[in-house]
Structure formats: structure tokens, C-alpha cells
Design an enzyme around this catalytic site. Sequence first.
Site, PDB file in Angstrom:
ATOM      1  N   LYS A  49       1.325  -1.658  -0.288  1.00 13.80           N
ATOM      2  CA  LYS A  49      -0.133  -0.161   0.153  1.00 13.80           C
ATOM      3  C   LYS A  49       0.559   1.499  -0.173  1.00 13.80           C
ATOM      4  O   LYS A  49       1.539   0.954   0.872  1.00 13.80           O
ATOM      5  CB  LYS A  49      -1.365  -0.187   1.170  1.00 13.80           C
ATOM      6  CG  LYS A  49      -1.992   0.677   1.749  1.00 13.80           C
ATOM      7  CD  LYS A  49      -1.950   1.393   2.857  1.00 13.80           C
ATOM      8  CE  LYS A  49      -3.509   2.390   3.119  1.00 13.80           C
ATOM      9  NZ  LYS A  49      -3.638   2.526   4.575  1.00 13.80           N
TER      10      LYS A  49
ATOM     11  N   ASP B 184     -12.084   6.842   4.701  1.00 19.07           N
ATOM     12  CA  ASP B 184     -11.271   7.173   4.951  1.00 19.07           C
ATOM     13  C   ASP B 184     -10.576   5.427   5.116  1.00 19.07           C
ATOM     14  O   ASP B 184      -9.479   5.031   5.582  1.00 19.07           O
ATOM     15  CB  ASP B 184     -11.017   7.151   6.705  1.00 19.07           C
ATOM     16  CG  ASP B 184     -10.180   7.339   7.485  1.00 19.07           C
ATOM     17  OD1 ASP B 184      -8.417   6.881   6.143  1.00 19.07           O
ATOM     18  OD2 ASP B 184      -9.927   7.258   8.515  1.00 19.07           O
TER      19      ASP B 184
ATOM     20  N   ARG C 117      -7.688  -0.066   1.136  1.00 17.18           N
ATOM     21  CA  ARG C 117      -8.154  -1.752   0.337  1.00 17.18           C
ATOM     22  C   ARG C 117      -8.775  -1.070  -0.643  1.00 17.18           C
ATOM     23  O   ARG C 117      -9.227  -2.366  -2.210  1.00 17.18           O
ATOM     24  CB  ARG C 117      -9.477  -1.837   1.068  1.00 17.18           C
ATOM     25  CG  ARG C 117     -11.074  -1.285   1.443  1.00 17.18           C
ATOM     26  CD  ARG C 117     -11.071  -1.703   2.762  1.00 17.18           C
ATOM     27  NE  ARG C 117     -10.544  -1.429   3.861  1.00 17.18           N
ATOM     28  CZ  ARG C 117     -11.020  -1.215   4.969  1.00 17.18           C
ATOM     29  NH1 ARG C 117     -11.832  -2.233   5.069  1.00 17.18           N
ATOM     30  NH2 ARG C 117     -10.430  -0.958   6.632  1.00 17.18           N
TER      31      ARG C 117
ATOM     32  N   ASP D  99      -2.471  10.057   4.222  1.00 19.67           N
ATOM     33  CA  ASP D  99      -3.504   9.669   4.460  1.00 19.67           C
ATOM     34  C   ASP D  99      -4.633  10.819   4.650  1.00 19.67           C
ATOM     35  O   ASP D  99      -4.738  10.483   6.174  1.00 19.67           O
ATOM     36  CB  ASP D  99      -3.990   7.993   4.379  1.00 19.67           C
ATOM     37  CG  ASP D  99      -5.251   8.547   4.699  1.00 19.67           C
ATOM     38  OD1 ASP D  99      -7.177   8.639   4.064  1.00 19.67           O
ATOM     39  OD2 ASP D  99      -5.866   7.277   5.859  1.00 19.67           O
TER      40      ASP D  99
ATOM     41  N   GLU E 207      -9.691   3.581   2.700  1.00 24.96           N
ATOM     42  CA  GLU E 207      -9.376   3.558   1.129  1.00 24.96           C
ATOM     43  C   GLU E 207      -8.124   2.970   0.496  1.00 24.96           C
ATOM     44  O   GLU E 207      -7.771   2.590  -0.613  1.00 24.96           O
ATOM     45  CB  GLU E 207      -8.533   5.396   0.630  1.00 24.96           C
ATOM     46  CG  GLU E 207      -7.499   5.880   1.516  1.00 24.96           C
ATOM     47  CD  GLU E 207      -6.867   5.597   2.394  1.00 24.96           C
ATOM     48  OE1 GLU E 207      -6.048   5.240   2.519  1.00 24.96           O
ATOM     49  OE2 GLU E 207      -7.703   5.999   3.686  1.00 24.96           O
TER      50      GLU E 207
ATOM     51  N   ASP F  92       1.478   6.663   5.982  1.00 17.11           N
ATOM     52  CA  ASP F  92       0.353   5.088   5.162  1.00 17.11           C
ATOM     53  C   ASP F  92       0.792   4.257   3.724  1.00 17.11           C
ATOM     54  O   ASP F  92       0.287   3.857   3.530  1.00 17.11           O
ATOM     55  CB  ASP F  92      -1.256   6.321   5.075  1.00 17.11           C
ATOM     56  CG  ASP F  92      -2.225   4.573   5.169  1.00 17.11           C
ATOM     57  OD1 ASP F  92      -1.769   4.524   5.688  1.00 17.11           O
ATOM     58  OD2 ASP F  92      -3.403   5.506   4.758  1.00 17.11           O
TER      59      ASP F  92
ATOM     60  N   LYS G 179     -10.220  12.694   8.880  1.00 12.18           N
ATOM     61  CA  LYS G 179      -9.327  12.815  10.076  1.00 12.18           C
ATOM     62  C   LYS G 179      -9.024  13.423  11.352  1.00 12.18           C
ATOM     63  O   LYS G 179      -9.583  14.381  11.208  1.00 12.18           O
ATOM     64  CB  LYS G 179      -7.628  11.440  10.201  1.00 12.18           C
ATOM     65  CG  LYS G 179      -7.719  10.341   9.227  1.00 12.18           C
ATOM     66  CD  LYS G 179      -6.120  10.342   9.257  1.00 12.18           C
ATOM     67  CE  LYS G 179      -6.320   8.667   7.841  1.00 12.18           C
ATOM     68  NZ  LYS G 179      -6.193   7.121   8.953  1.00 12.18           N
TER      69      LYS G 179
END
Length: 501
Positions: free
Chosen positions: A269, A351, A355, A274, A353, A292, A281
Site C-alpha cells: 500500500k 478513510d 483496501r 491519508d 481507502e 500510510d 481524520k
Amino acid sequence: MEFTIKTGEIAQQKTPCILMGIFEGRKLMGSGQAIDQACGGRLSDLLSKGDMDGRIGGTLMLYDLPNLAAERILLVGCGKQEEFGRENYRKAIAAGITALHQTRAGAALCTLPELARDGLGLYTAVRDLILTSEDKTYRYGRTKTQDQQAPTTPLHTLSVWLAEPADQAHAQTAIEQGRAMAAGVKLAKELSNLPGNLCTPTYLADQALALGEASAALETEILDEADMAALGMGALLSVSRGSRQPAKLIVMHHRGGAAGEKPVVLVGKGLTFDSGGISIKPAADMDEMKYDMCGGAAVFGALQAASALALPLNLIGVVPASENMPDGDANKPGDIVTSMSGQTIEILNTDAEGRLILCDALTYCERFEPALVIDLATLTGACVIALGKHASGLFTQDDALAEEIIDSGLAAGDRAWRMPLWDDYQQQLDTNFADMANVGGREAGAVTAACFLARFTKAYRWAHLDIAGTTWLTGKEKGATGRPVALLTQLLLQRSGVIPH
């Protein structure tokens, strides 16, 4: 840092410093006894004064011992002899390297592997010495104009002392493989620690191209948003829509195996920042969301290590890279997107995202007809709650693959813990409006995230590593750890059959 091997009488070793361990009760072993004998018992006399009791992590620097070629002796406490294992061994190395950095020695001869070899084996003891030493000497400096805490004389050479010259071949292999693994860890740290305004998807793509240029065995290709649109990667592209930074799909090929040999594929990933998107967030600690992309950084590190060692296997690294930002064109809760697999996804939380970009990358991997696929991602805070910072979460329905990954983690000192991936959890992803939702509620959040990914991996052997708790530290020690590069490299070494027994 340079690592070398030295043999011969320890008292005759000319070096700025000898790093030597003692156990509680002021027990001297092997090289310590030889040094004490050479200096007429002076070492025992100094220890009897009580300044060093051998407790784990304690240090004592001694100067000008008679009849020794070394300028200094640094004693490091190793704890109780009967309790001495890998954890205390690594703690002793860390304490010794930290103390050396406070001197002007610059180089040292380390005898610590002699204490660990009976429990760990010489290969592991030497490799752990390299990994721990490199970890303790790593300093991030890319965006700092000066470092007030930098050592005056950095440690540039660490030699390993061997009592038996016949051990040199195993020790040399450990040094070569340990250095490659440590360099991969360092690369992952460097990429992960960079701020999001520097480490963008395009920057990651450029670094992948640079890796390819540096190694004849590594080929890199970059897919841009037009390429991904042509492939139907609607899930991945839905995340990048909210950012001014274009997404990239980075694909790196290490062709070390025979032609036609099925590759191992690592998918990381690569969310370079993010914000959470529309489901934004909280402001507190949002700066840490530059991490991230640690999964993608670990893929870079593993590919670099495999390339440096010219491992005889085919390996592919795939990194979907994007930002997740709250632009006017960003995903909204309730939006439905179509993935490359053709399955539709209702986005209940923007949030979640990671996946979304991973699922299209995992579908893309089918074209490689892989031997196995391992994805690694800072996917869920739920995994941090479940396992903390000590073990990465491992999800797979393949028992043999689970055992292989767990064994690799134990051998590398980079542990994973298997979590359930039962069909019972799949129903939490049900929705009235699409084939699946991108979240499954608060319960078992790490499990349902893995269940989501499992829907895109039915064509091959697959495992998922949730590294949200292990790949960076928060608070005063904030920074990337480089995990799980060591685990991945160990797995590749084992599959290549190049680790000595």
C-alpha cells in the site's frame, strides 16, 4: 557502516575499542577471560569495585589495560546467563552501539556473537549484530539543516571477532546477507520518514525507476492514470480523484529465476498521505499519515535486498501509490465504484481507502500467474489495538503459507501473528446497493478489512500483513521502523535456499 571479520588472539587485536559482554555476577566468558589473563587480572580487579554488575544494557568504558593492543574496552551488561537469549542479545548490542557513539572511537571490534552463538547459531548472531547496529546508527537527516545530537565521530567500522577461523565462511555470508537486509530496511525508513509534500506518488515512481537503473536484474514500469483507467481500475482511481497528485501503479521485476518460473509477488500500500478524505481524520497526529505508504516502502526495501544479493528467484513488487484528500471531486460516503475485477463497492467510509487501491492492484497481479502474493499495508487501527507494536497481523486461509511467513518472521526477529479469516465475517460487508461495502462496522475491523481483500485474491495463494502497529513508532521516538523488510527478505532467502545451515 563497514563490517569485517577478525580472528586471532583477542589481546593482540589493534582497535580503538573492543566491545565485550559480561553476565550478572561479573561473569567473564571466552574473550573476556583471555583479556583478563593477558592483563594480569586487571579486568577482574576493576570489576570487583562494583561499577559494572552485568545487568542488561549497562555499560562501562575502560582505558589503558596493560598488555592489550586495544585502546579501550567497552563492557556491556548481558543480564543473567541462564536467561540470555535473542532479546537480551539485541539489547546488549543496542546499548553497546549507543555508548560507542558517545566516544571518538569511530571503529570497534565486537565479541558479543560468541555469547549468543550457542542459542542462535553464528549466522543469526552475526546478522542480528549487523541489523541492530545499523538500526541504532540510522539517523534521518534529509530535511534537517543541522543535527545537534549527531555523534562527533560516527561509528564507521565494526569488526566481528571469531575465536575459530573455520567459522569465517558462515560469518561472511551473514555479513553479506545482513548488510543487504539492513540496506533494504534503511531504504524503507528513508522513504517512509519523508514528508508527504516531498514523497508523492510521482516521487515514489521516480525512486522505483532509479532502483531499476542501479541494478541489471531489476526492471521497472510505471502505469499512469490513463493506463489504469484503460484497465478498469475504478476503485484505485476513485481514491486519487480527490488529490492534485496523480496516482501511479509501480511495478518492479527482479528476474533472478528461470524463465517461466512463477514469481513471488509483493504488493505494498502506497498512500503517500491519508487525510481520510471526506471522512476526514481528527487533526491530532494526522501528520503521521505520511506513514500510510510504509507497505509500499517495505516492498522497495525487499526488492532492493533481493537485487543486491542476486537471489535466484523471480520476484515482482507492485505498489499502488496515491494520496487521499478531501477535494470537491473526492469519494463521498455512499458512492459506488467498480473495481478492476468487475465487482462493485459501496464506499461507506472514505478513510477506508487503502483496501480500494489494493484490491485493484491485487486483481492486476493475476496476469503474473504468481506462485504466491503477499500484500502488506498499514490498513487498520483495529490491528494496532489487537496486537500493539510487537507483531504484524497475518491473514490467510493457506495454512502452509501462514507457517512459512510466521517462521520467516521468527527467524528474522520480525514477528507476525496469525489472525482469523473465517467466512463468518464476510457478511459484515453486505450492503443493499453494491456487491460489497468497503467497511464492515466496528467489530473485528482488521478481520473484515482482510475479508474485503480476500474477495480479490481467489486466483492465487495469498496472504495479507496488516503492519499498522509495527512499521512506525509514535511519540518521542516517532519514526519508521522499516518493518517488515526483514521478514520479507528472510522469506525470500529461505525460498532461494541460500541461508547456511
